[in-house]
Scaffold this active site. Sequence first.
Site, PDB file in Angstrom:
ATOM      1  N   ARG A   1       0.935  -1.083   0.412  1.00  0.00           N
ATOM      2  CA  ARG A   1      -0.062  -0.040  -0.117  1.00  0.00           C
ATOM      3  C   ARG A   1       1.123   1.113  -0.040  1.00  0.00           C
ATOM      4  O   ARG A   1       1.527   1.404   1.264  1.00  0.00           O
ATOM      5  CB  ARG A   1      -0.915   0.074   1.038  1.00  0.00           C
ATOM      6  CG  ARG A   1      -1.504   1.098   1.140  1.00  0.00           C
ATOM      7  CD  ARG A   1      -2.891   1.178   2.275  1.00  0.00           C
ATOM      8  NE  ARG A   1      -3.767   0.133   1.842  1.00  0.00           N
ATOM      9  CZ  ARG A   1      -4.900   0.534   2.050  1.00  0.00           C
ATOM     10  NH1 ARG A   1      -5.672   1.114   2.914  1.00  0.00           N
ATOM     11  NH2 ARG A   1      -6.236  -0.020   2.003  1.00  0.00           N
TER      12      ARG A   1
ATOM     13  N   HIS B   1      -7.562   0.573  -6.725  1.00  0.00           N
ATOM     14  CA  HIS B   1      -7.342  -0.262  -5.765  1.00  0.00           C
ATOM     15  C   HIS B   1      -8.200  -1.826  -6.083  1.00  0.00           C
ATOM     16  O   HIS B   1      -8.859  -1.785  -6.249  1.00  0.00           O
ATOM     17  CB  HIS B   1      -8.267   0.404  -4.905  1.00  0.00           C
ATOM     18  CG  HIS B   1      -8.392  -0.292  -3.158  1.00  0.00           C
ATOM     19  ND1 HIS B   1      -7.965  -0.703  -3.195  1.00  0.00           N
ATOM     20  CD2 HIS B   1      -9.140   0.407  -2.305  1.00  0.00           C
ATOM     21  CE1 HIS B   1      -7.582  -1.152  -1.657  1.00  0.00           C
ATOM     22  NE2 HIS B   1      -8.605  -1.033  -1.007  1.00  0.00           N
TER      23      HIS B   1
ATOM     24  N   GLN C   1      -9.922  -4.524  -3.851  1.00  0.00           N
ATOM     25  CA  GLN C   1     -11.723  -3.289  -3.865  1.00  0.00           C
ATOM     26  C   GLN C   1     -12.441  -4.061  -4.721  1.00  0.00           C
ATOM     27  O   GLN C   1     -13.318  -4.692  -4.051  1.00  0.00           O
ATOM     28  CB  GLN C   1     -11.258  -1.745  -3.745  1.00  0.00           C
ATOM     29  CG  GLN C   1     -12.463  -1.235  -2.947  1.00  0.00           C
ATOM     30  CD  GLN C   1     -12.949  -1.089  -1.604  1.00  0.00           C
ATOM     31  OE1 GLN C   1     -12.237  -1.324  -0.250  1.00  0.00           O
ATOM     32  NE2 GLN C   1     -13.487  -2.266  -1.665  1.00  0.00           N
TER      33      GLN C   1
ATOM     34  N   ASP D   1     -17.441   7.115  -1.867  1.00  0.00           N
ATOM     35  CA  ASP D   1     -15.820   6.850  -0.909  1.00  0.00           C
ATOM     36  C   ASP D   1     -15.373   8.729  -0.467  1.00  0.00           C
ATOM     37  O   ASP D   1     -16.389   9.516  -0.599  1.00  0.00           O
ATOM     38  CB  ASP D   1     -15.047   6.662  -1.528  1.00  0.00           C
ATOM     39  CG  ASP D   1     -13.402   6.415  -1.554  1.00  0.00           C
ATOM     40  OD1 ASP D   1     -13.472   6.131   0.173  1.00  0.00           O
ATOM     41  OD2 ASP D   1     -12.478   6.383  -2.540  1.00  0.00           O
TER      42      ASP D   1
ATOM     43  N   CYS E   1     -16.723   1.965   0.016  1.00  0.00           N
ATOM     44  CA  CYS E   1     -15.947   0.785   0.391  1.00  0.00           C
ATOM     45  C   CYS E   1     -14.980   0.453   1.674  1.00  0.00           C
ATOM     46  O   CYS E   1     -14.268  -0.014   2.220  1.00  0.00           O
ATOM     47  CB  CYS E   1     -14.139   1.272  -0.600  1.00  0.00           C
ATOM     48  SG  CYS E   1     -13.800   2.703  -0.190  1.00  0.00           S
TER      49      CYS E   1
ATOM     50  N   ARG F   1     -13.659  -8.243   0.918  1.00  0.00           N
ATOM     51  CA  ARG F   1     -12.360  -8.400   0.680  1.00  0.00           C
ATOM     52  C   ARG F   1     -11.355  -9.249   1.033  1.00  0.00           C
ATOM     53  O   ARG F   1     -10.772 -10.034   0.491  1.00  0.00           O
ATOM     54  CB  ARG F   1     -11.566  -7.269   1.570  1.00  0.00           C
ATOM     55  CG  ARG F   1     -12.761  -6.038   1.157  1.00  0.00           C
ATOM     56  CD  ARG F   1     -12.117  -5.372  -0.247  1.00  0.00           C
ATOM     57  NE  ARG F   1     -10.811  -5.188  -0.242  1.00  0.00           N
ATOM     58  CZ  ARG F   1      -9.856  -3.964  -0.106  1.00  0.00           C
ATOM     59  NH1 ARG F   1     -10.278  -2.743   0.813  1.00  0.00           N
ATOM     60  NH2 ARG F   1      -8.689  -4.465   0.418  1.00  0.00           N
TER      61      ARG F   1
HETATM   62  N1   CP Z   1     -11.614   0.193   1.654  1.00  0.00           N
HETATM   63  C1   CP Z   1      -9.956  -0.229   2.380  1.00  0.00           C
HETATM   64  O1   CP Z   1      -9.337  -0.858   1.490  1.00  0.00           O
HETATM   65  O2   CP Z   1      -9.811  -0.369   3.549  1.00  0.00           O
HETATM   66  P1   CP Z   1      -9.026   0.101   4.897  1.00  0.00           P
HETATM   67  O3   CP Z   1      -8.039   1.556   3.912  1.00  0.00           O
HETATM   68  O4   CP Z   1      -8.658   0.182   6.056  1.00  0.00           O
HETATM   69  O5   CP Z   1      -7.951  -0.729   3.970  1.00  0.00           O
HETATM   70  N1  NVA Z   2     -10.080   6.561  -1.973  1.00  0.00           N
HETATM   71  C1  NVA Z   2      -9.662   6.455  -0.506  1.00  0.00           C
HETATM   72  C2  NVA Z   2      -9.288   4.679  -0.094  1.00  0.00           C
HETATM   73  C3  NVA Z   2      -9.894   4.459   1.791  1.00  0.00           C
HETATM   74  C4  NVA Z   2      -9.924   2.437   1.044  1.00  0.00           C
HETATM   75  C5  NVA Z   2      -8.063   6.503  -0.138  1.00  0.00           C
HETATM   76  O1  NVA Z   2      -7.648   6.478  -0.643  1.00  0.00           O
HETATM   77  O2  NVA Z   2      -7.778   6.858   1.352  1.00  0.00           O
END
Ligand code: CP
Ligand code: NVA
Length: 293
Positions: free
Chosen positions: A101, A128, A131, A210, A250, A278
């Site tokens: 990440r 992502h 997701q 989101d 999400c 997930r």
């Molecule tokens: N939806 C999602 O990716 O959640 P987190 O940021 O908690 O991993």
């Molecule tokens: N768009 C958000 C998604 C989190 C799961 C981010 O990037 O923070």
Amino acid sequence: MQARDFLDVDVLDPETLGALLDRAAWLKARRYRGTELAGRTWALVFEKPSLRTRSTLEVAVYELGGHPLYLDQKGIGLGVRESVRDVARNLERWVAGIAARVHDHATVRALADHARVPVVNALSDRAHPLQAVADLLTLREAFMDLKGLTVAWVGDGNNVLASFAKAAAMMGVRVVAAIPEGYDPPEPLPIEIVRDPEAAVRGADAVYTDVWVSMGQEAEAERRRSDFAGFTVTPALFERAKPTAAFLHCLPAHYGEEVVEAVVDHPRSRVFDQAENRLHAAKAVLLWLAEGA
Ligand code: CP
Ligand code: NVA
């Protein structure tokens, strides 16, 4: 041989994505536990916080018989204490795969370029994909058939929309996105963009939103909150969709911004099914990568 990577859903074709969804559904129905990753470690490299992605990857690796090794940015200093290339060239000597990440999509791309083990994007500024697989699984559970569905996206033209839109298009799902001026996606996506949330939501099979301020955009929070005014998914807006419509998010939710609690708590909200899925999506992807390696 170069390993298979999962940096975004565009590494899939409709047939492969369909097979991943079938497999995820199969794994979920059996609450599958196996030994496919026995004796193997997956490194989980996280530059940003996470509840769902970290938890589901850890549980997925464990339930497939492997060992998840969580490495946070404070501990390893990816690109700070050590170059991304060197981190990749170390990790590949020990682990069977890397999930990362990252802030900048180029970082996960660099890990994939320099590690000869599979690399999974666990969220970047651009994509992502884990997701998106879970989202389509959730829609399939709700409506049986994905083909012909219309999903209204309300909010930012961000990473979650990008992967969802590409995966949705592969499965015959139409996406109509209400995005405020100035927040369109940075790359062309298979979506119709409108500016008015009500126009996007009218008659939709599902409404998806989101956060307005993604991780790493905290400095823009004030401006974003003002630019996204009117884009909150309220019960009144949700009611404009079909009477059978599902609500998707999400998570995490920023209540009072992109959504209010009454919508997340609505009987047709599927957000915790998305979160549950997930896990099964992660397992399906890990097994697909293990077979391709
Ligand atoms: N939806 C999602 O990716 O959640 P987190 O940021 O908690 O991993
Ligand atoms: N768009 C958000 C998604 C989190 C799961 C981010 O990037 O923070």
